[in-house]
Design an enzyme around this catalytic site. Structure first.
Site, PDB file in Angstrom:
ATOM      1  N   ASP A 259       0.836  -1.194   0.000  1.00  0.00           N
ATOM      2  CA  ASP A 259       0.000   0.000   0.000  1.00  0.00           C
ATOM      3  C   ASP A 259       0.875   1.250   0.000  1.00  0.00           C
ATOM      4  O   ASP A 259       2.048   1.210   0.351  1.00  0.00           O
ATOM      5  CB  ASP A 259      -0.895   0.017   1.244  1.00  0.00           C
ATOM      6  N   TYR A 323       6.058  -8.950   8.205  1.00  0.00           N
ATOM      7  CA  TYR A 323       5.685  -7.539   8.352  1.00  0.00           C
ATOM      8  C   TYR A 323       6.061  -7.038   9.736  1.00  0.00           C
ATOM      9  O   TYR A 323       6.163  -7.806  10.690  1.00  0.00           O
ATOM     10  CB  TYR A 323       4.168  -7.362   8.230  1.00  0.00           C
ATOM     11  N   TYR A 395      -4.464  -9.551   4.339  1.00  0.00           N
ATOM     12  CA  TYR A 395      -4.583  -8.108   4.572  1.00  0.00           C
ATOM     13  C   TYR A 395      -4.225  -7.821   6.032  1.00  0.00           C
ATOM     14  O   TYR A 395      -4.994  -8.176   6.938  1.00  0.00           O
ATOM     15  CB  TYR A 395      -5.998  -7.631   4.300  1.00  0.00           C
TER      16      TYR A 395
END
Ligand SMILES: [Zn+2]
Ligand SMILES: [Zn+2]
Length: 438
Positions: A259, A323, A395
């Protein structure tokens, strides 16, 4: 049945080269020599038959007819007095192999190629429909097509003149040529560069993002830039490449994307940059990498030259990722709760309906992905950091917020608090050198 179809010469006065091409797969010799040998042999035989027939006073109509056809097709050694025939033009090649004609086309091609830096080329020969029809009609099982022969011969001449090699698989340039109409144009194949990029700041999209209102034309809303965001990873990387190669455009192919507000850290994300119609191909990748890395927002590493197939290799192959997320909670969090969270999310299957924030452009589906490992560390009473090792395509923002119950389970549901993702970074894409694997 006869192997050699001399009868065809009555209908079409094929030149030696074309007649020889009908049997190109027999004997190691040139088409011209093969055709000439076959014709001479037949002419000799016919002359003998006719002479004998004359002596005996018998009919030699049929032999004479074929001998005349041979004469028309270019056999001018015939000694029989009855034969005095003008040679006719060959309907198959129509003289395209003529030395001067080929030389002229060669010069034309070289003139066009002058502008470009390249190592390998391919000849794309285009043949008019009526020639293809003729070829179909006279075809034999031993034939070579005229397209093949012309491409090979022209390619050989060009290779010698330019001191460059033909390459069937990955030519830098394809020289398209119609020897009948003498049309030539070049197809400049793209230059592919592969590598990995790191995005060190937030707020930059991966690729150019056209203004929604004007769709790239430029309007008041986008300050006449045509873009929603002033710069992208693609543009930062492509600019010095376009300058160095003098290409007309560049296309960026990333192995997935993060993103806009997510950083891409660690050893980066694989990408392939496709430069359209480059004039210069020999560029110094290290120098360009240095130039890009000076930007400070984006860095490139492991740059190398690629080939066309590299760009599809990593499309639609989701890889596991690691992440780092900074999570903000509505209520105070305790160390015990964080321990519980780590335990609850270990090897946990997550059910995700398409996030609300992307519903306007994606179908409403349910994804099933796995979280393998989570590590947390408390920052203050309302913030903690999470390192998440999980399947690609999960997500993360919704894994944290729960997206009003559309993602299950979530950090919010496990802690029974409202949690949101304040910052997100990709630390690693576990792609196991996917560019080499092919
Ligand atoms: Zn011919
Ligand atoms: Zn606009």
């Amino acid at each position: 049945m006869e192997i050699i179809n001399y009868e065809i010469l009555k209908k079409y006065p094929l030149c030696d080269r074309c007649f020889g091409r009908l049997y190109a797969k027999l004997l190691h010799t040139t088409n011209t020599e093969r055709g000439r040998a076959l014709k001479l042999y037949k002419a000799l035989e016919l002359e003998a038959k006719i002479k004998k027939a004359k002596e005996k006073g018998i009919n030699y109509e049929e032999e004479l007819e074929l001998l005349k056809a041979l004469a028309k097709s270019g056999v001018d050694e015939i000694r029989l007095e009855d034969i005095e025939i003008e040679k006719e033009n060959c309907p198959w090649c129509r003289g395209i192999f003529n030395k001067q004609k080929m030389e002229k086309l060669l010069n034309k091609a070289i003139e066009l190629l002058k502008e470009y830096d390249f190592d390998t080329f391919l000849i794309g020969t285009h043949i008019p429909e009526e020639i293809k029809d003729l070829e179909k009609e006279i075809e034999t099982e031993f034939m070579e097509s005229i397209k093949q022969e012309f491409g090979r011969e022209f390619g050989k001449m060009l290779a010698v003149r330019l001191d460059k090699a033909p390459d069937k698989e990955y030519p830098d340039i394809v020289v398209h040529i119609n020897p009948y109409t003498e049309e030539i144009y070049l197809q400049i194949n793209p230059l592919f560069i592969k590598g990995r990029y790191r995005k060190l700041v937030r707020g930059i999209p991966q690729t150019r993002w056209p203004c929604r209102k004007c769709r790239g034309k430029g309007c008041e809303l986008c300050n006449y830039t045509g873009k929603k965001y002033p710069i992208s990873v693609e543009e930062i990387i492509a600019k010095p490449f376009l300058e160095a190669t003098k290409g007309v455009d560049a296309k960026f192919h990333g192995a997935g994307r993060e993103d806009i507000d997510v950083r891409m850290l660690g050893d980066g994300r694989p990408f392939v940059l496709e430069i359209k119609e480059p004039k210069i191909r020999k560029i110094d990748l290290n120098k360009i990498a240095e130039e890009i890395n000076k930007d400070g927002r984006v860095e490139v590493l492991n740059l190398e030259f690629g080939v066309r197939k590299d760009k599809v290799i990593f499309k639609n192959t989701p890889h596991r990722k690691t992440y780092r997320a900074l999570v903000e909670c509505s209520d105070k969090i305790t160390d015990e709760e964080l321990k519980l969270l780590e335990k609850e999310l270990e090897n946990r299957t997550i059910y995700q309906k398409t996030p609300k924030r992307v519903l306007h452009r994606r179908a409403d589906l349910e994804r099933i992905r796995k979280v393998y490992k989570v590590k947390t560390s408390k920052v203050d009473d309302n913030h903690f950091e999470m390192i998440i090792y999980c399947d690609g395509g999960l997500y993360i923002k919704e894994l944290i917020s729960g997206d009003d119950g559309r993602t299950n389970p979530s950090v919010s549901s496990i802690l029974n608090k409202n949690c949101i993702c304040k910052e997100l970074d990709v630390l690693k894409i576990h792609d196991n050198n996917l560019l080499e694997k092919g």
